[in-house]
Design a protein around this motif. Structure first.
Motif, PDB file in Angstrom:
ATOM      1  N   VAL A  24     -44.320  84.047 -45.803  1.00  0.00           N
ATOM      2  CA  VAL A  24     -42.994  83.971 -45.181  1.00  0.00           C
ATOM      3  C   VAL A  24     -41.925  84.352 -46.206  1.00  0.00           C
ATOM      4  CG1 VAL A  24     -41.252  82.362 -44.294  1.00  0.00           C
ATOM      5  CG2 VAL A  24     -43.567  82.307 -43.383  1.00  0.00           C
ATOM      6  N   ILE A  25     -42.019  83.779 -47.395  1.00  0.00           N
ATOM      7  CA  ILE A  25     -41.040  84.065 -48.445  1.00  0.00           C
ATOM      8  C   ILE A  25     -41.096  85.531 -48.833  1.00  0.00           C
ATOM      9  CG2 ILE A  25     -40.356  83.499 -50.813  1.00  0.00           C
ATOM     10  CD1 ILE A  25     -39.829  81.294 -48.603  1.00  0.00           C
ATOM     11  N   LEU A  42     -46.340  86.079 -37.879  1.00  0.00           N
ATOM     12  CA  LEU A  42     -47.161  84.934 -38.261  1.00  0.00           C
ATOM     13  C   LEU A  42     -47.064  83.846 -37.190  1.00  0.00           C
ATOM     14  CD1 LEU A  42     -46.053  84.706 -42.002  1.00  0.00           C
ATOM     15  CD2 LEU A  42     -48.136  85.745 -41.107  1.00  0.00           C
ATOM     16  N   PRO A  43     -48.085  83.027 -37.042  1.00  0.00           N
ATOM     17  CA  PRO A  43     -48.064  81.989 -36.006  1.00  0.00           C
ATOM     18  C   PRO A  43     -47.232  80.770 -36.414  1.00  0.00           C
ATOM     19  CG  PRO A  43     -50.120  81.882 -37.198  1.00  0.00           C
ATOM     20  CD  PRO A  43     -49.372  83.074 -37.734  1.00  0.00           C
ATOM     21  N   THR A  48     -39.077  76.813 -38.117  1.00  0.00           N
ATOM     22  CA  THR A  48     -39.842  76.464 -39.314  1.00  0.00           C
ATOM     23  C   THR A  48     -39.642  77.512 -40.393  1.00  0.00           C
ATOM     24  OG1 THR A  48     -41.486  75.336 -37.962  1.00  0.00           O
ATOM     25  CG2 THR A  48     -42.148  75.938 -40.196  1.00  0.00           C
ATOM     26  N   VAL A  49     -39.662  78.793 -39.997  1.00  0.00           N
ATOM     27  CA  VAL A  49     -39.444  79.874 -40.955  1.00  0.00           C
ATOM     28  C   VAL A  49     -38.078  79.696 -41.620  1.00  0.00           C
ATOM     29  CG1 VAL A  49     -39.100  82.367 -41.209  1.00  0.00           C
ATOM     30  CG2 VAL A  49     -40.961  81.516 -39.790  1.00  0.00           C
ATOM     31  N   GLY A  50     -37.052  79.430 -40.822  1.00  0.00           N
ATOM     32  CA  GLY A  50     -35.709  79.234 -41.368  1.00  0.00           C
ATOM     33  C   GLY A  50     -35.636  78.062 -42.326  1.00  0.00           C
ATOM     34  N   ARG A  51     -36.319  76.982 -41.977  1.00  0.00           N
ATOM     35  CA  ARG A  51     -36.325  75.794 -42.836  1.00  0.00           C
ATOM     36  C   ARG A  51     -37.029  76.095 -44.160  1.00  0.00           C
ATOM     37  NH1 ARG A  51     -38.441  72.460 -39.442  1.00  0.00           N
ATOM     38  NH2 ARG A  51     -40.569  72.618 -40.187  1.00  0.00           N
ATOM     39  N   TRP A  52     -38.158  76.824 -44.104  1.00  0.00           N
ATOM     40  CA  TRP A  52     -38.881  77.175 -45.327  1.00  0.00           C
ATOM     41  C   TRP A  52     -38.030  78.056 -46.231  1.00  0.00           C
ATOM     42  CZ3 TRP A  52     -44.482  78.646 -43.407  1.00  0.00           C
ATOM     43  CH2 TRP A  52     -45.123  77.490 -42.948  1.00  0.00           C
TER      44      TRP A  52
END
Length: 144
Positions: A24-25, A42-43, A48-52
């Motif tokens: 993701v990063i 990605l699943p 969640t992606v934004g939070r990561w």
């Protein structure tokens, strides 16, 4: 009671985070993909992606290498917009195919491991039944 900034950093380790966090990063900072695009590749949900990504930025905001990478990305962004849609789509398809092949290989390894575990459990039950002269497996048609 005082808390330092490190105590607020993200510390939860989930299987999904272990498996997809680095990707993701990478997709966000190297490829410039947004949350929605990453969540389609990605699943993982876009929230969640934004939070990561936010956690990564918060944890690395004082890292000189990270700040240099962000500045380089911001300078190169206008040049990235001149790519044709067809070239970008082709690269996306190749990335997605490679990702899917990698995921298939990982799933095959996990399946092989689970099959090995099942065989080991069955062997263990067979040995126990023979050694102790007891029946462990449920009999067919047994009344409950």
């Amino acid at each position: 009671m005082t808390h330092n900034n490190e105590s607020k950093m993200y510390k939860y380790k989930t299987a999904k985070r272990e498996k997809y966090y680095d990707e993701v990063i990478r997709l966000h900072f190297e490829k410039g993909y947004g949350e929605d695009r990453i969540s389609k590749i990605l699943p993982i949900g876009h929230t969640t992606v934004g939070r990561w990504i936010a956690n990564f930025v918060a944890e690395n905001k004082h890292n000189p290498d990270f700040n240099a990478m962000r500045k380089k990305k911001q300078k190169s962004a206008p040049h990235e917009q001149h790519k044709t849609g067809q070239q970008e789509s082709s690269l996306d398809d190749n990335d997605e195919v490679a990702k899917l092949k990698s995921e298939i290989e990982q799933l095959r390894k996990e399946l092989d491991f689970e099959r090995l575990k099942a065989t080991a459990y069955n062997t263990m039950i067979d040995i126990a039944e023979k050694k102790f002269s007891i029946s462990i497996r449920k009999k067919r048609g047994a009344k409950q």
